[in-house]
Scaffold this active site. Structure first.
Site, PDB file in Angstrom:
ATOM      1  N   GLU A 513      43.552  41.620  35.576  1.00 32.86           N
ATOM      2  CA  GLU A 513      43.360  40.216  35.952  1.00 32.86           C
ATOM      3  C   GLU A 513      43.716  39.985  37.420  1.00 32.86           C
ATOM      4  O   GLU A 513      43.106  39.154  38.097  1.00 32.86           O
ATOM      5  CB  GLU A 513      44.190  39.290  35.049  1.00 32.86           C
ATOM      6  CG  GLU A 513      43.866  39.396  33.554  1.00 32.86           C
ATOM      7  CD  GLU A 513      42.389  39.257  33.213  1.00 32.86           C
ATOM      8  OE1 GLU A 513      41.636  38.687  34.031  1.00 32.86           O
ATOM      9  OE2 GLU A 513      41.986  39.749  32.133  1.00 32.86           O
ATOM     10  N   HIS A 516      40.646  40.576  39.407  1.00 37.22           N
ATOM     11  CA  HIS A 516      39.752  39.408  39.452  1.00 37.22           C
ATOM     12  C   HIS A 516      40.283  38.389  40.465  1.00 37.22           C
ATOM     13  O   HIS A 516      39.528  37.804  41.232  1.00 37.22           O
ATOM     14  CB  HIS A 516      39.688  38.728  38.081  1.00 37.22           C
ATOM     15  CG  HIS A 516      38.799  39.413  37.083  1.00 37.22           C
ATOM     16  ND1 HIS A 516      37.479  39.686  37.327  1.00 37.22           N
ATOM     17  CD2 HIS A 516      39.046  39.851  35.818  1.00 37.22           C
ATOM     18  CE1 HIS A 516      36.939  40.273  36.258  1.00 37.22           C
ATOM     19  NE2 HIS A 516      37.873  40.383  35.330  1.00 37.22           N
TER      20      HIS A 516
END
Ligand SMILES: [Zn+2]
Length: 716
Positions: A513, A516
């Site tokens: 994550e 991202h």
């Protein structure tokens, strides 16, 4: 590693990506109590409607109340429509600036309100928030249709598109123009009025059926469980798994019993550890028969109807099959490329899986089991072999992965690769006291953006992990508007006396994550629109997972939370050795679902298809062994009606990219600044603003190779 529940950042808008709306969940049937109940604050009190007086103009969470959203969305729609009307009414001839750029810059208020609302709908939800979501969905989808099917607006876009060769546009401008045009065409702008009407009908019917499909899956999941009332039947299960099953039973008013459900967090541990073979069969059967019980929640006819509607919709738009439509804007471009790609992985993976099955049968025979391995036995024998072969124990690893250390590890990696600095801020408003906020500074001290981190499970937060944001980046009056990125997870909570100690999977998820989020922070785009193809968006995230277990990297962060000792080499060795274990199975069950998805979407007519026979024929054709079922079967494969149509392969495609891209670091050094700079310049900063393959080739000097992925999965 595939994290199917990971949400994509700034999910593409409903039809036109340039609208920058987050994905809007469809409205549910039935009356919803209005979220407007109670006092509606006046316009001047609505924090969305005046400039934010917060540090960096971040969303003023301390002032936002539920009653503010609806008026702000309505005002956002009004302003957006006025901007569209102004573009259409412009007496000057259409130009790139007065039409394409104006369209890109339109709808900012709506975009920002939606970004806040839909982020919080997942991370800080409530019944009123969910009711409001139902109320907003039709408003937003009508608004979207009004733009997508606006003939006069499209005429201006088309006029510019037709002259594109003479316009002296650079690559980024050309990409924006082509994708804007394509967005309109793919939404039906070139159809005549009669066809447009039929398209609207299909869309409406399709959206209701897709909703019915997922409602059926949800209902079937909720009603698929086994109840255990004798302790004997808990044989083999770890205490934590038993405790959770007791909690589930309690919540279902079955105090004193144990319930295992068709949720993966429940049935997988049961299948892994339960020594009661008949119960494993009972629970697994409940899982894989969902939507296929010939009851009122059966999905076979629903699925068939969905496919028939899709076929009509895409024929209307000029495509031979739905797959041709879905693949067109992606990196893979054609169904043939995807089929070939999947087949290349399939053969070695199937061989490997057969060898794994033989190993399990041998164990069964040695134990004098006297039966043939079946699909519901796989997890149990895999777990036994894993323990015997690698002697790996999750609880021995966790102390080296304290959340704060893992977080420091991510920051250290970003500093080593790109010179980033993270400075915690305590004065930026947050939506929950648990959320932590950091300023992210570039190597030269420039502020890149703001990062919100929200790590722990709460009652009001959805499961899984994702990265999104409250604002994307673009340029306004020549100045970069900084993005606000989020990193949200549901990681192991600290308890009194013990800090948050992560599992390996959680550590990988957190780096994933973070990748991202870095993509969001590094994006350097003149325009607000982002057209990253779906099969490229997991590259920035999945590549970060490669560093997590590298010995050089572990030295930098994996320290025992009590002694400070770096994780011992022997433990790291065990971890690395076990990384290839069960990969044949993992790859085969995943690929089987990819083939299923692709075959459905390459049909020209699903009208006379028998779902059960169709699925069996595909699997027989592939030579799938009966000990393995596809990860998702047709009657509960929700991905392929919720954004992954002919797209389940995307995770694997991205994995080719991330494995190949990581090789560039392995060829130089793990922390090579030059490679990192090129990866940032060509991929992280630009993904979604130019053709993805062109960008990749600029980074790697060639197209991606599939071998690094095969090697990583032990299939070479
Ligand atoms: Zn992801």
């Amino acid at each position: 590693m595939n994290k199917a529940n990971t949400r994509l950042r700034f999910a593409p808008a409903l039809l036109l990506v340039s609208l920058c709306l987050p994905l809007v969940p469809s409205a549910r049937d039935g009356a919803v109590p209005s979220a407007r109940d109670g006092a509606v604050p006046s316009a001047q009190d609505n924090p969305f409607l005046s400039p934010y007086k917060t540090p960096f103009a971040t969303p003023p969470f301390d002032r936002i109340q539920i009653g503010h959203y609806l008026p702000a969305v309505q005002e956002g729609i009004r302003r957006h429509q006025a901007e569209i009307d102004a573009i259409v009414a412009n007496p000057k001839a259409p130009t790139f600036e007065n039409t394409i750029v104006a369209l890109d810059m339109s709808g900012q208020l709506l975009g920002e309100v939606n970004a806040v609302f839909y982020s919080l709908l997942s991370a800080a939800t409530s019944q009123p928030m969910q009711d409001l979501a139902n109320e907003l969905a039709p408003l937003l989808s009508t608004h979207n249709d009004n733009i997508a099917l606006n003939g006069r607006l499209f005429a201006r876009v088309q006029a510019i598109y037709d002259r594109r060769a003479k316009l002296k546009l650079d690559a980024v401008q050309r990409y924006l123009l082509e994708n804007t045009y394509r967005g309109f065409v793919r939404s039906g702008a070139l159809l005549d009025e009669k066809q447009k009407d039929r398209l609207r009908e299909i869309n409406k019917e399709h959206s209701l059926l897709a909703l019915k499909f997922s409602d059926n899956v949800l209902a079937e999941t909720n009603s698929s469980f086994i109840v255990i009332d004798s302790k004997d039947d808990l044989a083999g299960l770890p205490a934590g798994v038993v405790a959770e099953a007791a909690e589930t039973a309690k919540a279902m008013n079955m105090d004193g019993k144990w319930v295992f459900t068709a949720q993966k967090t429940s049935w997988i541990p049961f299948l892994q550890y339960s020594s009661k073979r008949s119960l494993r069969e009972a629970l697994y059967t409940r899982w894989f028969m969902r939507g296929d019980r010939d009851n009122d929640k059966d999905n076979k006819a629903v699925l068939q109807k969905l496919m028939v509607l899709r076929e009509e919709r895409y024929r209307l738009l000029g495509y031979k099959t739905p797959a041709d439509f879905y693949l067109e804007p992606r990196m893979a471009k054609t169904p043939a490329t995807v089929n070939e790609f999947l087949m290349r992985l399939w053969k070695p993976a199937l061989e490997q899986a057969k060898a794994e099955a033989a190993g399990m049968q041998k164990l069964i025979d040695e134990e004098k089991g006297g039966f043939q391995l079946q699909s519901w036995d796989w997890w149990y024998y895999a777990e036994k072999l894993r323990k015997a072969k690698y002697d790996l124990d999750d609880s021995a690893l966790r102390p080296y992965f304290k959340l704060e250390n893992v977080q420091q590890g991510m920051f250290t990696l970003a500093e080593k690769l790109w010179g980033l600095k993270f400075v915690e801020r305590k004065d930026i408003p947050v939506y929950d006291p648990e959320v932590r906020v950091a300023e992210v500074h570039d190597a030269d001290g420039t502020l890149l953006g703001i990062l919100y981190m929200d790590f722990f499970p709460r009652d009001n937060k959805q499961g899984g992990a994702w990265s999104g944001g409250f604002r994307g980046t673009f340029y306004k009056d020549g100045k970069r508007v900084i993005p606000f990125a989020t990193l949200v997870g549901n990681f192991t909570k600290p308890t009194p006396g013990t800090p948050s100690l992560l599992s390996i999977d959680e550590a990988l998820t957190s780096f994933h994550e973070f990748g991202h989020a870095l993509n969001t922070l590094f994006t350097d785009s003149r325009y607000r629109s982002n057209f990253a193809p779906q099969d490229s968006v997991e590259l920035p995230s999945q590549i970060m997972e490669h560093w997590v277990l590298e010995p050089e990297m572990l030295k930098l962060y994996a320290r025992h939370y009590q002694t400070g000792e770096v994780i011992p080499a022997a433990l790291v060795e065990k971890l690395r050795n076990s990384s290839l274990f069960n990969q044949g199975f993992e790859t085969v069950e995943f690929l089987a679902s990819c083939f299923l998805d692709m075959t459905w979407h390459q049909l020209e007519s699903a009208l006379n298809v028998n779902v059960t026979r169709f699925e069996k024929k595909i699997m027989d054709g592939l030579g799938l062994i009966p000990e393995i079922l596809p990860r998702w079967s047709s009657t509960y494969f929700t991905h392929i009606h919720g954004g992954y149509e002919a797209g389940y392969y995307s995770y694997m495609w991205s994995e080719v990219l991330d494995c190949d891209a990581f090789e560039a670091f392995k060829e130089t050094s793990l922390f090579d600044r030059k490679t990192a700079a090129s990866f940032r310049r060509n991929i992280l900063a630009k993904l979604g603003t130019e053709d993805a393959m062109t960008l990749y080739k600029r980074f790697r000097g060639r197209e991606p190779k599939v071998e690094p992925l095969l090697k990583k999965r032990g299939l070479l």
